[in-house]
Design an enzyme around this catalytic site. Sequence first.
Site, PDB file in Angstrom:
ATOM      1  CB  SER A 157      23.211 -24.797  12.074  1.00 59.45           C
ATOM      2  OG  SER A 157      22.181 -24.264  11.302  1.00 59.45           O
TER       3      SER A 157
ATOM      4  NE  ARG B 218      25.979 -25.844   6.973  1.00 59.09           N
ATOM      5  CZ  ARG B 218      24.863 -25.474   6.361  1.00 59.09           C
ATOM      6  NH1 ARG B 218      24.698 -25.759   5.079  1.00 59.09           N
ATOM      7  NH2 ARG B 218      23.926 -24.810   6.999  1.00 59.09           N
TER       8      ARG B 218
ATOM      9  CD  GLU C 103      27.199 -25.972  10.264  1.00 61.89           C
ATOM     10  OE1 GLU C 103      26.101 -25.792  10.799  1.00 61.89           O
ATOM     11  OE2 GLU C 103      27.491 -25.551   9.148  1.00 61.89           O
TER      12      GLU C 103
HETATM   13  N1  EPU Z   1      12.336 -27.626  13.110  1.00 55.93           N
HETATM   14  C1  EPU Z   1      11.633 -27.850  14.273  1.00 55.93           C
HETATM   15  N2  EPU Z   1      12.058 -27.249  15.414  1.00 55.93           N
HETATM   16  C2  EPU Z   1      13.135 -26.426  15.448  1.00 55.93           C
HETATM   17  C3  EPU Z   1      13.861 -26.206  14.266  1.00 55.93           C
HETATM   18  C4  EPU Z   1      13.440 -26.831  13.111  1.00 55.93           C
HETATM   19  O1  EPU Z   1      10.648 -28.586  14.284  1.00 55.93           O
HETATM   20  O2  EPU Z   1      13.431 -25.902  16.520  1.00 55.93           O
HETATM   21  C5  EPU Z   1      11.845 -28.223  11.851  1.00 55.93           C
HETATM   22  C6  EPU Z   1      11.236 -27.152  10.971  1.00 55.93           C
HETATM   23  O3  EPU Z   1       9.875 -26.978  11.251  1.00 55.93           O
HETATM   24  C7  EPU Z   1      11.434 -27.724   9.580  1.00 55.93           C
HETATM   25  C8  EPU Z   1      12.750 -28.463   9.718  1.00 55.93           C
HETATM   26  O4  EPU Z   1      12.935 -28.738  11.105  1.00 55.93           O
HETATM   27  O5  EPU Z   1      10.429 -28.648   9.279  1.00 55.93           O
HETATM   28  C9  EPU Z   1      13.928 -27.707   9.132  1.00 55.93           C
HETATM   29  O6  EPU Z   1      14.055 -26.465   9.809  1.00 55.93           O
HETATM   30  P1  EPU Z   1      14.696 -25.150   9.111  1.00 55.93           P
HETATM   31  O7  EPU Z   1      14.057 -24.899   7.785  1.00 55.93           O
HETATM   32  O8  EPU Z   1      14.669 -24.071  10.116  1.00 55.93           O
HETATM   33  O9  EPU Z   1      16.165 -25.582   8.749  1.00 55.93           O
HETATM   34  P2  EPU Z   1      17.267 -26.435   9.499  1.00 55.93           P
HETATM   35  O10 EPU Z   1      17.381 -27.751   8.849  1.00 55.93           O
HETATM   36  O11 EPU Z   1      17.018 -26.411  10.967  1.00 55.93           O
HETATM   37  C10 EPU Z   1      19.145 -25.647   7.838  1.00 55.93           C
HETATM   38  C11 EPU Z   1      20.512 -25.011   7.884  1.00 55.93           C
HETATM   39  C12 EPU Z   1      20.394 -23.527   8.236  1.00 55.93           C
HETATM   40  C13 EPU Z   1      19.559 -22.857   7.155  1.00 55.93           C
HETATM   41  C14 EPU Z   1      18.192 -23.536   7.110  1.00 55.93           C
HETATM   42  C15 EPU Z   1      17.293 -22.997   6.032  1.00 55.93           C
HETATM   43  C16 EPU Z   1      21.979 -26.829   8.579  1.00 55.93           C
HETATM   44  C17 EPU Z   1      22.906 -27.356   9.627  1.00 55.93           C
HETATM   45  N3  EPU Z   1      21.344 -25.682   8.855  1.00 55.93           N
HETATM   46  O12 EPU Z   1      18.578 -25.570   9.155  1.00 55.93           O
HETATM   47  O13 EPU Z   1      21.701 -22.985   8.202  1.00 55.93           O
HETATM   48  O14 EPU Z   1      19.407 -21.477   7.444  1.00 55.93           O
HETATM   49  O15 EPU Z   1      18.365 -24.961   6.864  1.00 55.93           O
HETATM   50  O16 EPU Z   1      17.645 -23.512   4.788  1.00 55.93           O
HETATM   51  O17 EPU Z   1      21.838 -27.436   7.525  1.00 55.93           O
HETATM   52  C18 EPU Z   1      23.567 -22.342   9.576  1.00 55.93           C
HETATM   53  O18 EPU Z   1      24.197 -23.202   8.999  1.00 55.93           O
HETATM   54  O19 EPU Z   1      24.070 -21.609  10.462  1.00 55.93           O
HETATM   55  C19 EPU Z   1      22.150 -22.189   9.255  1.00 55.93           C
HETATM   56  C20 EPU Z   1      21.382 -21.379   9.976  1.00 55.93           C
END
Ligand code: EPU
Length: 330
Positions: free
Chosen positions: A231, A159, A326
Amino acid sequence: MLRITHDTPIPNTFRIPAKAATFVTYGREDIEELTTFLQGEGQGRRILNIGQGSNLLFLKDFDGIVLSSEVRDFSVSGNRLRVGAAWVVDELIERTLALGLYGLENLSLIPGTVGAAAVQNIGAYGVEIANFIREVEALELSTGTIRIFRPEELHYGYRRSFFKAPEEWGRWAVLSVTLELSRDFVPRLDYGGLRQRLGEGSVSARQVREAVIAIRREKLPDPEVLGNAGSFFVNPVVSPEKAEELRRQYPDMPTYEAENGVKIPAGWMIEQCGWKGRALGPAAVHDRQALVLVNRGGATGEDISRLSEAVRAAVKERFGVDVRPEVNFL
Ligand code: EPU
């Protein structure tokens, strides 16, 4: 022709009412006129480039000039694609698949334009747009000079990019991006439950695109229905020592290796703090993905900002980790 309006509502996916003192829309053929305008009437005024406004939080009206691109070039040469900044990323992905050009499918349904994507280095499901960027064509707004940047000059990271450095902010407008894609489809299914959803056996790029869209629709609110900016926070990267200390306390904590430490999902920490689904007035933490803050209707930028501060304080207190937005506050 340059289109200039005043006191104009600024599009933003948080659906927060905010107006621009001056709003300027320009296409490829207007660049000279745009430069003249900025050097004349625009001299000394604040400038904000926007795409779809999917990463912005307005705390008040914007007293400067908002620039909105309508540069919609599109040309293909071999595996290379040059695409104007105004293209919506998801529409571009659809078009690349139709052309048999692969690589972008994991980024399906990410809101925003190509110009914003190159600034922000959008990423999802193990893929970042920077993996494919070979050139970025940008206009230096103060001089009207067009410059071609190579990837090594753009310092892409999670990012992050050259364009996000405070001293570059408002200085450049991305005009077009050149991407190198592939004629051979290689699925990347190692992240975010993609493999589980698609099962074993061979898959097509279109199936990957559809799976990503389905997962995003399940977790992320539709901005047309519930204002949000995807996010809201960046996942923090902590030192290996800090990660080890947290792992001892929270053996179930998910972690990811990062460039310079260990990435911890902010959504997980926020959920652990009990904030998932909780509201503070008209602002709330989304009930299916705690990394996303939503406007339940009628929220102001201040309402969202207050919620953001409460969530950050809770995470800091419980985990000793600072989660940073972000989204850009304006
Ligand atoms: N998790 C939780 N609770 C939640 C959300 C997440 O426990 O409410 C846990 C999930 O179970 C998983 C981990 O956290 O083990 C990661 O969650 P997820 O795969 O949903 O991804 P994220 O890290 O929360 C990032 C990106 C997203 C992208 C997803 C999928 C950033 C800031 N965000 O989210 O990007 O879609 O990975 O690759 O890096 C965006 O930037 O707008 C966006 C949606």
